[in-house]
Design an enzyme around this catalytic site. Structure first.
Site, mmCIF file in Angstrom:
data_model
loop_
_atom_site.group_PDB
_atom_site.id
_atom_site.type_symbol
_atom_site.label_atom_id
_atom_site.label_comp_id
_atom_site.label_asym_id
_atom_site.label_seq_id
_atom_site.Cartn_x
_atom_site.Cartn_y
_atom_site.Cartn_z
ATOM 1 N N ASP A 26 45.948 50.300 30.385
ATOM 2 C CA ASP A 26 46.106 51.705 30.743
ATOM 3 C C ASP A 26 47.064 52.360 29.746
ATOM 4 O OD1 ASP A 26 48.687 50.993 31.418
ATOM 5 O OD2 ASP A 26 48.247 50.850 33.546
ATOM 6 N N GLY B 161 49.829 53.980 30.492
ATOM 7 C CA GLY B 161 51.192 54.077 31.013
ATOM 8 C C GLY B 161 51.474 55.387 31.717
ATOM 9 N N GLY B 162 50.513 56.295 31.711
ATOM 10 C CA GLY B 162 50.743 57.615 32.290
ATOM 11 C C GLY B 162 51.155 57.576 33.753
ATOM 12 N N PHE B 163 50.428 56.808 34.564
ATOM 13 C CA PHE B 163 50.736 56.764 35.992
ATOM 14 C C PHE B 163 52.146 56.247 36.228
ATOM 15 C CE2 PHE B 163 50.860 54.522 40.080
ATOM 16 C CZ PHE B 163 50.507 55.555 40.931
ATOM 17 N N ASP C 103 47.289 60.640 30.065
ATOM 18 C CA ASP C 103 46.915 61.713 30.989
ATOM 19 C C ASP C 103 48.056 61.985 31.946
ATOM 20 O OD1 ASP C 103 46.640 59.247 32.376
ATOM 21 O OD2 ASP C 103 45.348 60.211 33.855
ATOM 22 N N GLN D 144 40.469 64.185 35.621
ATOM 23 C CA GLN D 144 41.466 64.468 36.647
ATOM 24 C C GLN D 144 41.045 65.708 37.439
ATOM 25 O OE1 GLN D 144 43.813 62.675 37.758
ATOM 26 N NE2 GLN D 144 44.369 61.219 36.146
ATOM 27 N N GLY E 240 43.311 59.391 39.402
ATOM 28 C CA GLY E 240 43.900 60.210 40.451
ATOM 29 C C GLY E 240 43.190 60.159 41.778
ATOM 30 N N ASP F 122 39.569 48.613 39.080
ATOM 31 C CA ASP F 122 40.752 47.763 38.945
ATOM 32 C C ASP F 122 41.706 48.031 40.085
ATOM 33 O OD1 ASP F 122 43.654 48.938 37.899
ATOM 34 O OD2 ASP F 122 42.004 50.353 37.658
ATOM 35 N N CYS G 28 32.879 29.665 51.808
ATOM 36 C CA CYS G 28 33.470 30.352 50.659
ATOM 37 C C CYS G 28 33.515 29.396 49.471
ATOM 38 C CB CYS G 28 34.885 30.823 50.996
ATOM 39 S SG CYS G 28 35.765 31.554 49.597
ATOM 40 N N CYS H 33 35.460 29.794 46.754
ATOM 41 C CA CYS H 33 36.698 29.866 45.964
ATOM 42 C C CYS H 33 37.334 28.481 45.889
ATOM 43 C CB CYS H 33 37.669 30.888 46.560
ATOM 44 S SG CYS H 33 38.660 30.277 47.952
ATOM 45 N N CYS I 292 39.227 27.293 49.148
ATOM 46 C CA CYS I 292 38.409 26.830 50.272
ATOM 47 C C CYS I 292 37.635 25.566 49.920
ATOM 48 C CB CYS I 292 37.459 27.940 50.712
ATOM 49 S SG CYS I 292 38.293 29.350 51.493
ATOM 50 N N HIS J 136 41.717 33.029 46.452
ATOM 51 C CA HIS J 136 40.681 33.381 47.427
ATOM 52 C C HIS J 136 40.316 34.867 47.342
ATOM 53 C CE1 HIS J 136 38.427 33.410 51.232
ATOM 54 N NE2 HIS J 136 39.044 34.560 51.455
#
Length: 374
Positions: A90, A92-94, A148, A194, A221, A271, A309, A311, A314, A341
């Site tokens: 990213d 880094g804006g957020f 942004d 945005q 956003g 993400d 499952c 994973c 499990c 998991h």
């Protein structure tokens, strides 16, 4: 390089392949967050074996420590963290807006950039599109993000418009900086739509961002406190104005039902920190919804977390009772087992969604998901 090929559609849901220097990404795809150059508690082999195709690094945190110049000396983030598959960073804006403050100083935003303060030691820093792209160039991710302004979810229409217009200006400057600093066959850039929860702003932003010469587009956003109805509604406003041939990335979204609904509306990439964050507090997902090992019923539960499952947790036969014990004792191994998991749950969900799309059966798949999801 950075070609997106749509292989099949089922309604608005898409199954595609995005080509990067570090491998192909089969979409729809969930991307876990390796915020500080690691997916918390897990090693890269475990993350890969769980089904991860691409993960994230966080520009703000890696700029604060250890610094992008040091990571560049290692040969970039891939070599630094021993991860051979694709990486997205990213801008880094957020974090600049959410973390970059001290008790007495808030971030100072102008059209030229943002002056902010380290959450670590209070030191003053400045980010603008040029700086954000230079840092991400040093990190060496396959996909980097335009700088942004992610306005708060409760922003007025007036402020949301100002932030959107600033985001558009910064998107243009980010693309220019990308063309100046980055190798086009080594990295690509996604600008960000945005507009908070205002349909007119979201539509305007989508049209503007769609005109930029980039390989993909992100929608930002929509994970900052708004209702799910508003999130879904804004996706529906934006999608018709985005190019068919570019991957669409919904930022910061990772609950299973939101992935199901995002794919349904035409999103390709997601993400979130959620799968590992909730694991550290004893929560996990099954086909029946979110569960919590802190409930007394798990103290003596000798079954695995979820029947059938696949994973590693499990499959190895670790019982819910044992993992609940580890979580209560704050043992890292319990957090690791739950993280594996949860990540596998989301990776598998997207694999199943992709198969349903390829078979032209996404509506049926979505309906079946909700028959047992609580």
């Amino acid at each position: 390089m950075f070609e997106f090929k749509i292989e099949s559609k089922s309604g608005n849901a898409r199954a595609g392949t995005f080509t990067t220097p570090h491998g192909e990404i089969k979409t729809p795809v969930f991307m876990p967050c390796g915020t500080k150059a690691t997916v918390k508690t897990l090693d890269p082999v475990e993350v890969k074996e769980a089904g991860c195709q691409i993960l994230l690094g966080n520009t703000y945190h890696l700029h604060m420590r250890p610094g992008s110049e040091l990571i560049a000396k290692h040969g970039g983030l891939h070599k630094f963290m021993k991860w051979s598959s694709p990486i997205l960073t990213d801008s880094g804006g957020f974090q600049v807006f959410s973390l970059g403050r001290t008790e007495n100083n808030k971030p100072k935003i102008t059209d030229e950039g943002v002056e902010f303060y380290s959450h670590i030691d209070g030191s003053k820093h400045f980010f603008n599109p040029d700086k954000a792209i230079q840092v991400q160039k040093n990190l060496g991710a396959d996909i980097i993000m335009a700088f942004d302004e992610c306005a708060p979810g409760d922003s007025s229409h007036k402020y949301a418009k100002q932030a959107m217009e600033r985001t558009h200006k910064w998107a243009v400057q980010s693309v220019e900086a990308f063309q100046k600093y980055c190798e086009p066959n080594a990295q690509t850039i996604f600008p960000i739509v945005q507009g908070v929860i205002y349909p007119d702003l979201r539509e305007e932003s989508a049209k503007f961002i769609a005109e930029l010469d980039t390989a993909g587009i992100a929608i930002g956003g929509l994970s900052v406190g708004e209702s799910k109805e508003n999130m879904y509604g804004m996706i529906e406003v934006v999608i018709p104005h985005l190019p068919e041939y570019k991957p669409r990335y919904l930022m910061g979204v990772g609950s299973p039902e939101d992935l199901i609904e995002g794919v349904y509306r035409g999103i390709d990439m997601f993400d979130c920190v959620l799968p590992t964050r909730i694991a550290r507090h004893g929560a996990f997902w099954t086909k029946n919804g979110r569960q919590n090992l802190m409930n007394n019923k798990y103290r003596e539960d000798l079954e695995v977390l979820e029947e059938n499952c696949d994973c590693a947790t499990c499959v190895a036969g670790y019982t819910s009772s044992y993992i609940a014990h580890l979580i209560r004792e704050k043992e890292v191994y319990g957090m690791r087992l739950l993280s594996i998991h949860n990540l596998r749950f989301l990776f598998r969900l997207m694999e199943q969604a992709r198969t349903a799309i390829l078979n032209g059966e996404y509506d049926q798949f979505r309906k079946k998901f909700y028959e047992v999801w609580i």
